[in-house]
Design a protein around this motif. Structure first.
Motif, short mmCIF file in Angstrom:
data_model
loop_
_atom_site.label_atom_id
_atom_site.label_comp_id
_atom_site.label_asym_id
_atom_site.label_seq_id
_atom_site.Cartn_x
_atom_site.Cartn_y
_atom_site.Cartn_z
N PHE A 1 6.35 0.77 2.98
CA PHE A 1 5.59 -0.41 2.58
C PHE A 1 6.42 -1.35 1.73
O PHE A 1 6.26 -2.57 1.81
CB PHE A 1 4.34 0.03 1.81
CG PHE A 1 3.55 -1.11 1.23
CD1 PHE A 1 3.02 -2.09 2.03
CD2 PHE A 1 3.36 -1.20 -0.14
CE1 PHE A 1 2.30 -3.15 1.50
CE2 PHE A 1 2.64 -2.24 -0.69
CZ PHE A 1 2.10 -3.22 0.13
N ARG B 1 6.68 -5.39 2.38
CA ARG B 1 6.16 -6.27 1.34
C ARG B 1 7.15 -7.39 1.01
O ARG B 1 6.75 -8.51 0.72
CB ARG B 1 5.85 -5.45 0.09
CG ARG B 1 5.16 -6.23 -1.01
CD ARG B 1 4.80 -5.32 -2.16
NE ARG B 1 4.29 -6.06 -3.29
CZ ARG B 1 3.96 -5.51 -4.46
NH1 ARG B 1 4.11 -4.22 -4.64
NH2 ARG B 1 3.52 -6.26 -5.45
N HIS C 1 -1.01 2.01 3.52
CA HIS C 1 -0.31 0.76 3.21
C HIS C 1 0.74 0.45 4.27
O HIS C 1 0.83 -0.70 4.76
CB HIS C 1 0.38 0.89 1.85
CG HIS C 1 -0.46 0.45 0.70
ND1 HIS C 1 -0.95 -0.83 0.58
CD2 HIS C 1 -0.89 1.11 -0.41
CE1 HIS C 1 -1.64 -0.95 -0.54
NE2 HIS C 1 -1.62 0.21 -1.16
N ALA C 2 1.56 1.44 4.61
CA ALA C 2 2.64 1.21 5.57
C ALA C 2 2.10 0.86 6.94
O ALA C 2 2.59 -0.07 7.61
CB ALA C 2 3.53 2.45 5.65
N ALA D 1 0.46 -2.71 6.95
CA ALA D 1 1.47 -3.76 6.79
C ALA D 1 2.25 -3.97 8.09
O ALA D 1 2.50 -5.11 8.51
CB ALA D 1 2.42 -3.40 5.66
#
Length: 502
Positions: free
Chosen positions: A338, A342, A392-393, A396
């Motif tokens: 992530f 980001r 999250h990963a 994203a």
């Protein structure tokens, strides 16, 4: 005077110098911050970090709503600061005061929402920084706008040293999470005073209705987008706090901050000059031709770092913070992926702000939050804090990046292939380097030795796999420095890939 590309070389010179000093600033700042975290982590229990995590969520959301995005108009560098700065100051001062008071009054309810009543006084103390940031909003933005990164190094370093000087004796005296909160207030106070000292021009509060309309037209969508993105980046704390316990939240906070260290350094260096530079380039009509170069450079630097964090998560955690924090390693391994995505997301957002296209950012963040929340709930339910990193990963990579790319291609009038093609080789090379680093450390009992060996193997392999691309990037940087020194060389823009404007 312009370059062959029609670009003002003064902008390139100032941006290059500011980026250099911004990099120095971030390097020094992160070293001090990392050292502070190591010291504090060895003095405090994980649950104290859990209380701080709750307070940071409240502070972050309130801070990014406090000035309603008003500083964006000032930061872009395309308007007259004498006309807009007093109005920006007034908006920031009033709204930050309201947010500070609201956070103090609502602290018990906010702490209860996270199922951590001990966070109440921490929220109240940390909310003071919201008001301090509002008071310093215009000076700090003027420093950013005018590329004054060299004096900013001193200010930011003094702020971080203040935090370190305050937090250690407080932690030793048993203040717990309050030591973390009060030290941040002290650091913010020093930063605010420093920005007022180095700002190129000081402004008093004022109000111009015409300026306010234009400021809020650009700023409100950005403020709403910021609100959603910070809720998005903190909803994991809320869910972990409710579904697990304060100790798990403390472990996750440490892992999240460590995983985000590369992205925070790189994005902070970029943002030292990004928005004012992108704003000017957009006005000159050259931003569209340059976006892919920025994406390539960021990818080249970001991907290998995140790959090493992912591959060496366990030895990194244990070496830095001690065996008590070892359970955070499994979350760090998933959050490392992530961290890389980001960085790209932050760059895409800065490109949009520089182009003055802030309205659609809000809807991108809404889509992100809408998909991340259920993914986090499922991930935490199945795999605990590691599941939060996986969520999250996955979101994203599968949702946020594609949506951003689709939106940016229309704003910048380019194709997804042109925008992203320079990042493919770093991505493949970083993945292979990370795998090699992980394999090299299997069976090694000493965490420090494993960390050193894995870093060496992964770094060497990445350099070998991307050697030609690295040479090209170095040549472009040298060209920038030659322009800065006044000798013949390519402009900051290089040669546009096409005649089209973005």
């Amino acid at each position: 005077m312009t370059t062959l590309n029609g670009q003002d070389p003064t902008l390139g010179n100032r941006a290059a110098s500011a980026t250099l000093w911004g990099g120095v600033n971030m390097a020094l700042g992160r070293v001090v911050q990392f050292a502070t975290t190591i010291i504090v982590a060895r003095l405090m229990a994980p649950e104290h970090f859990g209380a701080l995590a709750v307070a940071i969520v409240v502070q972050t959301v309130a801070t990014n709503m406090a000035e309603l995005g008003a500083t964006a108009s000032l930061a872009r560098g395309t308007g007259d600061p004498d006309k807009i700065a007093p109005t920006v100051f007034s908006i920031a001062l009033v709204t930050s005061g309201i947010m500070t008071a609201s956070a103090i009054v609502l602290a018990p309810s906010l702490a209860a929402a996270f199922d951590d009543p001990a966070a109440t006084p921490v929220i109240q103390v940390l909310s003071i920084t919201i008001l301090l940031q509002g008071i310093g909003a215009v000076p700090s933005t003027m420093v950013w706008r005018e590329f004054l990164q060299k004096p900013r190094v001193v200010v930011d370093l003094c702020s971080l040293v203040t935090v370190l000087v305050l937090v250690v004796p407080m932690a030793l005296d048993g203040w717990g999470a309050m030591a973390l909160a009060w030290s941040r207030v002290g650091g913010q106070l020093v930063a605010m005073a420093g920005y007022w000292m180095i700002t190129p021009k000081r402004y008093a509060p004022g109000f111009d209705r015409v300026a306010a309309v234009e400021i809020l037209r650009l700023g409100m969508p950005l403020a709403m987008a910021n609100l959603v993105v910070f809720v998005t980046l903190n909803v994991d704390y809320l869910l972990i706090g409710r579904m697990l316990d304060p100790t798990a939240l403390g472990l996750y906070l440490l892992a999240f901050n460590l995983a985000g260290l590369p992205s925070s350094v790189i994005t902070a260096v970029i943002r030292a000059t990004a928005v004012p530079t992108f704003g000017r380039l957009y006005s000159e009509g050259t931003l569209g031709a340059l976006a892919s170069k920025f994406v390539t450079g960021v990818s080249y630097c970001a991907f290998p770092i995140s790959a090493m964090v992912t591959a060496l998560a366990h030895p990194l955690i244990v070496t830095a913070y001690g065996g008590a924090w070892a359970p955070a390693g499994i979350a760090l391994a998933t959050l490392g992926v992530f961290g890389a995505t980001r960085i790209l997301v932050e760059l895409f957002a800065d490109l949009s702000v520089g182009a003055g296209r802030t309205g659609w950012l809000f809807w991108v963040q809404v889509a992100w939050l809408a998909t991340l929340t259920p993914a986090l709930f499922l991930g935490i339910t199945w795999w605990g804090i590691a599941g939060a990193g996986i969520a999250h990963a996955a979101v994203a990579c599968l949702v946020v990046i594609p949506v951003y790319v689709t939106s940016l291609t229309s704003v910048l009038h380019t194709s997804a292939w042109k925008l992203l093609r320079g990042s493919i080789r770093p991505l493949v090379a970083a993945s292979l380097a990370g795998a090699a680093a992980w394999l090299a450390t299997q069976g090694m009992a000493n965490p420090a030795m494993a960390l050193a060996a894995g870093t060496l193997v992964g770094s060497v392999l990445y350099v070998l796999l991307t050697f030609r691309q690295g040479q090209q990037l170095v040549a472009e940087v040298r060209g920038l420095l030659r322009v800065k020194a006044g000798t013949p060389g390519p402009s900051i823009a290089g040669r546009p890939e096409s005649a089209g404007q973005r």
